[in-house]
Design a protein around this motif. Structure first.
Motif: not given
Length: 89
Positions: A15-41
């Motif tokens: 569950l956590w790996a898929v959430a991280m993977f999908l957030t990372g992919l979405a961030n590649m498509i839309w650069p502002t999506y999940g940026q704060d979450f990814l910076q915390v990670m």
């Protein structure tokens, strides 16, 4: 009731790996999506950088997989320990 440690560890890891993977992919498509979450990670996982590259998405997902597997196993083990102690009291 006892929890299956392997099942909890596996399901939380996936569950956590898929959430991280999908957030990372979405961030590649839309650069502002999940940026704060990814910076915390980025601040938690050494070697992971919150950049929009597929390699970093994979690295973050692998870290998330291991992190959640350990956390899920520890949670289930602790739950079983405390449940056993409270049922004998």
């Amino acid at each position: 009731m006892r929890l299956n440690v392997t099942a909890i560890a596996t399901s939380s890891a996936l569950l956590w790996a898929v959430a991280m993977f999908l957030t990372g992919l979405a961030n590649m498509i839309w650069p502002t999506y999940g940026q704060d979450f990814l910076q915390v990670m980025d601040s938690i996982y050494p070697g992971y950088e919150a950049t929009a590259s597929f390699g970093q998405v994979i690295v973050g997902s692998l870290y998330a997989l291991v992190d959640a597997a350990v956390a899920g196993a520890a949670f289930a083990w602790l739950y079983n320990l405390l449940a056993a102690r409270s049922s004998t009291a």
